[in-house]
Every structure is written in C-alpha cells, then in structure tokens.
Scaffold this motif. Structure first.
Motif, PDB file in Angstrom:
ATOM      1  N   UNK A 182       0.893  -0.940  -0.084  1.00 22.47           N
ATOM      2  CA  UNK A 182      -0.197   0.521  -0.094  1.00 22.47           C
ATOM      3  C   UNK A 182       0.710   1.400  -0.179  1.00 22.47           C
ATOM      4  N   UNK A 183       1.887   1.076   0.826  1.00 24.20           N
ATOM      5  CA  UNK A 183       2.930   2.094   0.678  1.00 24.20           C
ATOM      6  C   UNK A 183       3.513   2.304  -0.691  1.00 24.20           C
ATOM      7  N   UNK A 184       3.710   1.367  -1.170  1.00 23.89           N
ATOM      8  CA  UNK A 184       4.413   1.530  -3.023  1.00 23.89           C
ATOM      9  C   UNK A 184       3.840   2.336  -3.835  1.00 23.89           C
ATOM     10  N   UNK A 185       1.752   1.749  -3.488  1.00 25.81           N
ATOM     11  CA  UNK A 185       1.264   2.227  -4.184  1.00 25.81           C
ATOM     12  C   UNK A 185       0.456   3.786  -4.354  1.00 25.81           C
ATOM     13  N   UNK A 186       1.354   4.514  -3.407  1.00 23.52           N
ATOM     14  CA  UNK A 186       0.912   5.331  -2.506  1.00 23.52           C
ATOM     15  C   UNK A 186       2.247   6.176  -3.802  1.00 23.52           C
ATOM     16  N   UNK A 187       3.208   5.579  -4.001  1.00 20.51           N
ATOM     17  CA  UNK A 187       4.161   6.320  -4.703  1.00 20.51           C
ATOM     18  C   UNK A 187       3.545   6.542  -6.161  1.00 20.51           C
ATOM     19  N   UNK A 188       2.836   5.586  -6.454  1.00 20.52           N
ATOM     20  CA  UNK A 188       2.143   5.964  -7.981  1.00 20.52           C
ATOM     21  C   UNK A 188       1.976   6.944  -8.670  1.00 20.52           C
ATOM     22  N   UNK A 189       2.507   7.803  -9.588  1.00 22.27           N
ATOM     23  CA  UNK A 189       2.908   9.457 -10.128  1.00 22.27           C
ATOM     24  C   UNK A 189       3.511  10.002  -9.742  1.00 22.27           C
ATOM     25  N   UNK A 190       4.938   9.058  -8.836  1.00 19.75           N
ATOM     26  CA  UNK A 190       5.638  10.122  -7.916  1.00 19.75           C
ATOM     27  C   UNK A 190       7.192   9.717  -7.926  1.00 19.75           C
ATOM     28  N   UNK A 191       7.525   8.945  -9.115  1.00 21.36           N
ATOM     29  CA  UNK A 191       8.858   7.789  -9.339  1.00 21.36           C
ATOM     30  C   UNK A 191       9.594   9.353  -9.913  1.00 21.36           C
ATOM     31  N   UNK A 192      11.083   9.214  -9.724  1.00 24.14           N
ATOM     32  CA  UNK A 192      11.932  10.307 -10.732  1.00 24.14           C
ATOM     33  C   UNK A 192      11.712  10.002 -12.243  1.00 24.14           C
ATOM     34  N   UNK A 193      11.442   8.100 -12.461  1.00 25.84           N
ATOM     35  CA  UNK A 193      11.681   9.203 -14.246  1.00 25.84           C
ATOM     36  C   UNK A 193      10.663   7.740 -14.496  1.00 25.84           C
ATOM     37  N   UNK A 194       9.855   7.458 -15.832  1.00 26.43           N
ATOM     38  CA  UNK A 194       9.166   7.260 -15.765  1.00 26.43           C
ATOM     39  C   UNK A 194       9.116   5.421 -15.718  1.00 26.43           C
ATOM     40  N   UNK A 195      10.222   4.938 -16.009  1.00 26.90           N
ATOM     41  CA  UNK A 195      11.440   3.746 -16.087  1.00 26.90           C
ATOM     42  C   UNK A 195      10.945   3.401 -14.798  1.00 26.90           C
ATOM     43  N   UNK A 196      11.306   4.109 -13.455  1.00 25.01           N
ATOM     44  CA  UNK A 196      11.211   3.327 -12.141  1.00 25.01           C
ATOM     45  C   UNK A 196       9.545   4.079 -11.924  1.00 25.01           C
ATOM     46  N   UNK A 197       8.745   3.930 -12.104  1.00 22.38           N
ATOM     47  CA  UNK A 197       7.190   3.613 -12.469  1.00 22.38           C
ATOM     48  C   UNK A 197       6.881   2.493 -12.748  1.00 22.38           C
ATOM     49  N   UNK A 198       7.144   2.036 -13.453  1.00 18.91           N
ATOM     50  CA  UNK A 198       6.988   0.616 -13.702  1.00 18.91           C
ATOM     51  C   UNK A 198       7.669  -0.743 -12.937  1.00 18.91           C
ATOM     52  N   UNK A 199       9.084  -0.037 -12.581  1.00 16.46           N
ATOM     53  CA  UNK A 199       9.608  -0.970 -11.361  1.00 16.46           C
ATOM     54  C   UNK A 199       9.265  -1.090 -10.460  1.00 16.46           C
ATOM     55  N   UNK A 200       8.546   0.035  -9.679  1.00 17.59           N
ATOM     56  CA  UNK A 200       7.441   0.722  -8.863  1.00 17.59           C
ATOM     57  C   UNK A 200       6.283  -0.223  -8.520  1.00 17.59           C
ATOM     58  N   UNK A 210      -2.827  -1.313 -14.310  1.00 18.92           N
ATOM     59  CA  UNK A 210      -3.861  -0.266 -15.875  1.00 18.92           C
ATOM     60  C   UNK A 210      -2.791   0.284 -15.359  1.00 18.92           C
ATOM     61  N   UNK A 211      -2.743   0.945 -14.293  1.00 23.96           N
ATOM     62  CA  UNK A 211      -1.685   2.302 -14.843  1.00 23.96           C
ATOM     63  C   UNK A 211      -0.513   2.758 -14.731  1.00 23.96           C
ATOM     64  N   UNK A 212      -0.214   1.083 -14.427  1.00 24.97           N
ATOM     65  CA  UNK A 212       1.231   0.864 -14.610  1.00 24.97           C
ATOM     66  C   UNK A 212       1.619   0.625 -16.669  1.00 24.97           C
ATOM     67  N   UNK A 213       0.137   0.051 -16.974  1.00 27.14           N
ATOM     68  CA  UNK A 213       0.753  -0.099 -18.670  1.00 27.14           C
ATOM     69  C   UNK A 213       0.598   0.955 -19.058  1.00 27.14           C
ATOM     70  N   UNK A 214      -0.201   2.454 -18.410  1.00 31.17           N
ATOM     71  CA  UNK A 214       0.201   3.327 -18.888  1.00 31.17           C
ATOM     72  C   UNK A 214       1.720   4.678 -18.940  1.00 31.17           C
TER      73      UNK A 214
END
Lengths: 250, 97, 328
Positions: free
Chosen positions: A21-39, C87-91
């Motif tokens: 859940x804490x990691x979910x809170x980080x979605x859209x707040x990562x330093x780079x796009x690739x890191x969004x995918x990893x998180x 889904x959000x990750x896919x975006x």
C-alpha cells in the motif's frame, strides 16, 4: 497450532499488504518513467503475496472469511505488520532504504519458508522468494547509487538510514506464536537470522559509503498491534469503501 | 532545473521470446548504467511473460547502414536470384532435393 | 491511452530546401503504403506533426495515470487494487513506448517533458476531470479507454513505422483496460442502490468529456486533411466520434444507465445515433488550462520531476564514478 500458524501467516500478509500500500501511494511520484514501472511491479508483487497469505489464513481459520476480510474488515490495531513498513514514504531514498532493510530480512525468511514442512506455505514462499530476489537486486543497486552518488544523495541516504534503523530490531524478535510455528515447521527462529542480516547489510553499507547507524532498536510493537500513528490513516484510506458500504460487493 | 543536465542515456532492448528464437528489437529505455538498463528493460518489456532472455545496448553504440545508401547496399542482391532454391527447376521424379 | 486532435500552430510551412521531386517521391511511398522509418528522408512538416502528436499522446498517457491513480489506495478489494495498478502501470509503459517512438525523430525525452512542464505541450483534455467516486474508475475504463481504442486502432497502420509499432504494442496491452472498466460498471449496476447511483453519476460526468476526446468537429479541425494524406490519421474526428456513440449507447442500455443527452435518438434509416450539441466552449476552456484539475495534474507532474532531480543526478554521478574506476 492452527491458531499460531494463522497468526504467523496473517503477519506475513500484513507485512506484504502494508508495504504494498505504501508503494501504491508512490505511483505517479517516481523520479523517472522507468522507475514507475519498477515500483508498480514491486507493489503488484506485494499485493499478490498479501492475497496468497490471506487466502491461506482464511483456510486455516475456517470461518468462511475471504482474503478481503483480513485487508478490509480488521481495525488498524488488529494488523500485525512491522513498524518499519507503515512509516510514511518520505523521499525516494527513504522508500529505497525501507525496502532494502526489510527485503534483506524477508528474503531470508522466505528462503526458510520455501523449504519448510507446511506444503501450502512453502509453495507461496517459493513464489514470493523469486519476486523478492529481484526486488533486492533493484533496491541494493539504488542503495549504492544514492549512497555513493552525489554529496547531496549521500547525506539524504545517511539520514534515511538513521531514521529507518530503529525499526529493524523487530525483525529479530520472536514471541510464543513464532517459536511454536518455527519449531513445528522446522524453521530458524527470527533471531537466528540476525547475523546473516548484519553481514549482508554491513557489506552493502560499506560499499555504498554509508555508516551503520548506532541508533538503538525498538524490539517489538507492530506485531502485537502497538503501531505508530501512521498506520491508522493507511488503514482508514485502504478500507474506506468497504466500511462505508458494508453490504456492497465490488 | 534539470534543463541543462544530461538525461540518462538511451538503450535499445532486444528480447528472446522463447528459447530457439533469436532476440528481437522490442523498444528502448533510459537508464543511468548498464544494470539499470537491464532492470528497466525487464520491468518495462517483460510484464506479460514476453521473454526468457534480454539484451540491452547503448543506442549510440549501434552502427547502422545509411538510408541514402540503401540502393548501393541492398539492390545488388536483387539480380542474384540464383541464390534462391526456387530459381531451379527440379526434374519430375527426383525427390528429396 | 490517448491522442487527441488538438490545436496545432505554425506547421505546414514547408521549407524551401524540400524540392517538389522529393515531396512527390515521399508522397508516393506513403500512397504505396510503405512505412517511413526513422532515418528516412521526410518533409520537415511531417516530422513536426509526428513529434507533436506522439509527444502529446505520451503526455496524455502519463497525466492519465493520475485520475485513476487517485483511487488506487482506496480500491474496494485486493483484486480490484491489483487490476487497477496493472492498468495504471500499463499507462506508464505506453507513455514510455511513445516517448521512445518520438525520440527516433530526433527529439529527446527531456525536451518533450520540459515542454509539458513548461505548459507548452498539450495533453488530452479528459484527464483534467476529477475522479470523485469508485464508479469513475469504471467509467474511465469503459468510456475513456473505449474512445481511446477507436482512435488508436487505426494508428497501428500509421505511415511512420516506430509510431505504428508502438501503437501495436499499446493496443495489444490495452485490450483488457476497457473490459475491466465495463466489469466495474456491470458489478455496480447490479449492486445496491448506492452503487447504481454511483454508476449513473459517473456516466453523467464522463459522457460529454469522452465525446470531446475525439477533438474538434471536422469543420473546425485545421490539419486533418494533411494528416490524412500522410496516413498519420485514417479517420476523421467526427467519423470516430459517431462510431463511439453507436457502440457505446447500447452498452449503457445493457447496464440500465441513462446517457445524459436528451437529444439522443436512433436514426433508424442510417442505423446511427443522433446526439446533442457538444459544449465546445468547455472543451476549449479545459484545453486552455481552465479545467477542474489542470493545475493539480501539472503540479503533481512537476513535483515528481523536480523533487527527484537529486535522484537522477546521483545515478548519473555514480555511473560516472564506476566508469572512471573501470578505466583506471
């Protein structure tokens, strides 16, 4: 035995859910796009693990509950996760430190469980172990990059480490439930994992040019429902819909 | 603020979808170092079991043919149809050839 | 998730160095359905149009993570949470594929991101609306992804190879997005009265913005003709919008929801639904930055970028140190 095994499994589920859940809170707040995918991958792994542990807990409890009962219908004080995992995200480095310190321990715990004599639990652990092994590769490299990156990142990481450190003692404390389960399943006690944890962490910290903090450890809390103030908010947000519309299914 | 700072370099990603097949170009990722490039490729391009092996290579290290030389490069092969088995008539009655 | 026929300024001023022969040869390749690849000769205006469209599309994917991300922590079951997160990750992934496609045209991701952060680049208007209840997550999947798919499937045949290939990957991955949205709506519409009310409320708020996603009407769409000739675009905004209405209205009926348009009527003769006038003033206001969430979306994007500059810098610095060590 079933009771303490259920508690043991719920604790595993709670750790996975709260960190997820804490990691979910980080979605859209990562330093780079690739890191969004990893998180998001890591968070998905943790939510998946929580579901598997809770499903098993439901089987053990035999009261007709489902996985969502454990996530959505228990009060914050019924959660038994480690204090470290419920701490607010802070900056990117704080999240990496939290993830790294926990995952070094968690991987050892899963390795033991994957070989334990409870087949159901061993299967879940074997799957989770693969996931966490990859996470650790990721969090470990970020510890190095940020610890030994710039002066600024080094300072931030040293501070993050000092803040997280106090919560690590909980990993190595066992209560009667743990001892019973470990004995029955043929597992090492948590305290027996401490020297390996120390070894791995010390080695990494020195490579990352970070100093091992001297902060004293809090020995126990979260696992008996004695949480920090942060968990109440996390749980309230998590459970909002199920609590507001108790008769609905989604 | 980071306008004048260099962005992480670009890497090209190649995936072997299953053993027995060659690696195939999938796309690209940015990464600060080689290991990060491999991790980012894994997290980006293999979320749906797309692969069993990954290659990453810095995009600026790829040596590519020049499109303006396409005709010099590739057209000479056009009139060498004798390289293809379909060029040859196989007499009736001959098998396993 | 989406590209919109947005405004374009100062394009199509063909540079003098492009000879009529070159342009004719290029058009002949397009007309023969050949794909144009990154290093091939192309008119400057073709390149500019693509950079603009692909980067807007990428920005839309990235900003589009926010309205749905808003319900990630509150998803009502662990399974819904996992699905929504996937889904959000896919975006994020789609944004990444699209930025990569645009990078082949000689623009860096940094430049594109900076354009967005400076407020110069646009993104789809739809993501400036708020998600106020859980049904909004259903409505976004069902309507917004539904509209996006209409628009994106033809892009898989776009004349520019890297864009077409990125879109094939996007469309393949996105096939579950619309279904999961419809599944959420279906569950709500068969649930309690509160849940049905949520679903209707979400449709009321998302219907018209979804129709606006197709961009201005053909009469007001400035550069459609050139994009059609270049086979970047294959159907007009109005054609796609009509198609969307025609497939979506029966789905709403199936759910037992009312489409918020008093003028909506099935024209038996043509088989098409006739629908009411779109509020284009609202569309232009939202595009101009005055939608309900524009400022909030940009603020989140900027802070993620700026607050983490130290992380990106540290990774570079560490990599430099490591390569220096390797040389020594």
């Amino acid at each position: 035995m079933t009771d303490s095994l259920s508690i043991y499994v719920q604790r595993l589920g709670d750790n996975a859910l709260v960190l997820g859940q804490r990691m979910v809170e980080l979605v859209t707040r990562e330093p780079e796009l690739e890191e969004e995918l990893a998180n998001a991958n890591f968070a998905l792994d943790y939510i998946g693990q929580a579901r598997m542990f809770y499903q098993y807990a439901a089987e053990l409890d035999g009261e007709g509950n489902d996985e969502d009962f454990y996530a959505y219908r228990r009060d914050a004080q019924a959660f038994m996760n480690y204090l470290l995992l419920e701490q607010p995200n802070g900056h990117f480095g704080d999240a990496i430190v939290r993830q790294y310190l926990f995952e070094v321990f968690y991987l050892m715990q899963l390795e033991g469980l994957a070989a334990c004599n409870d087949q159901r639990l061993a299967e879940i652990a074997a799957r989770a172990e693969k996931e966490i092994r990859y996470h650790l590769r990721h969090s470990r490299s970020w510890m190095l990059r940020l610890g030994d990156g710039t002066e600024e990142s080094h300072q931030k990481m040293q501070r993050a480490l000092e803040q997280a450190w106090r919560y690590c003692g909980e990993f190595f404390y066992s209560d009667a439930a743990d001892r019973g389960v470990c004995k029955t399943l043929g597992l090492d006690l948590p305290e027996d994992l401490q020297s390996r944890w120390n070894e791995e962490v010390n080695e990494l910290l020195s490579e990352a040019t970070l100093e091992r903090p001297g902060t004293p450890w809090i020995r126990e809390g979260g696992r008996h429902g004695k949480h920090s103030e942060h968990l109440g908010y996390l749980v309230a947000e998590l459970q909002h819909l199920q609590r507001s519309y108790p008769d609905a299914s989604w | 603020m980071s306008k004048d700072r260099a962005e992480w370099p670009l890497y090209e990603v190649f995936i072997r979808s299953k053993s027995g097949l060659s690696h195939r170009h999938a796309g690209s990722v940015h990464a600060a170092d080689d290991q990060m490039a491999l991790d980012n490729a894994r997290d980006t391009y293999t979320r749906r079991m797309e692969g069993v092996s990954l290659w990453v290579v810095r995009s600026d290290r790829i040596i590519a043919s020049d499109p303006t030389e396409t005709s010099a490069f590739f057209e000479p092969a056009e009139d060498k149809i004798y390289r293809h088995p379909t060029f040859y008539d196989v007499p009736e009655g001959v098998e396993n050839l | 998730m989406y590209t919109q026929g947005l405004d374009q300024k100062g394009q199509a001023n063909v540079s003098e160095i492009e000879s009529p022969e070159q342009l004719a040869a290029f058009q002949a390749r397009i007309d023969a359905e050949e794909k144009i690849e990154a290093k091939d000769w192309m008119p400057a205006a073709y390149r500019r149009t693509l950079i603009r469209q692909i980067s807007q599309h990428a920005h839309s994917e990235i900003i589009g993570m926010q309205p749905e991300g808003n319900w990630l922590t509150r998803a009502p079951s662990l399974q819904r949470k996992a699905i929504l997160l996937a889904k959000v990750q896919d975006e994020a992934g789609h944004g990444l594929y699209l930025y990569s496609a645009a990078e082949t045209l000689g623009v860096s991701r940094d430049e594109m991101v900076q354009g967005l952060l400076d407020g110069k680049a646009k993104y789809s208007s739809i993501f400036n609306y708020p998600t106020l209840n859980w049904a909004d997550i259903g409505a976004i999947g069902w309507l917004v992804d539904g509209a996006a798919i209409m628009n994106q499937i033809p892009l898989c045949r776009c004349s520019y190879g890297p864009y077409a290939r990125a879109m094939i990957r996007v469309c393949k991955e996105e096939s579950f997005h619309q279904r999961q949205g419809f599944d959420i709506m279906h569950k709500l519409c068969n649930g309690t009265d509160d849940q049905k009310a949520m679903a209707q409320d979400a449709l009321n708020r998302w219907w018209w913005p979804s129709l606006m996603m197709f961009g201005p009407g053909d009469a007001d769409s400035k550069h459609s003709a050139q994009s059609m000739a270049w086979k970047i675009k294959r159907f007009s905004n109005d054609e796609l919008r009509q198609k969307f209405v025609d497939v979506t209205v029966p789905q709403a009926e199936f759910l037992g929801l009312r489409v918020p348009d008093d003028a909506l009527v099935l024209d038996e003769e043509s088989g098409h639904y006739r629908f009411g006038e779109i509020d284009w003033q609202e569309f232009h206001d939202v595009l101009a930055g005055n939608g309900p969430c524009n400022a909030q979306r940009m603020e989140r994007r900027r802070s993620a970028h700026d607050d983490n500059a130290w992380v990106r810098d540290a990774a570079r610095a560490y990599a430099d140190k490591q390569s220096a060590k390797a040389v020594a």
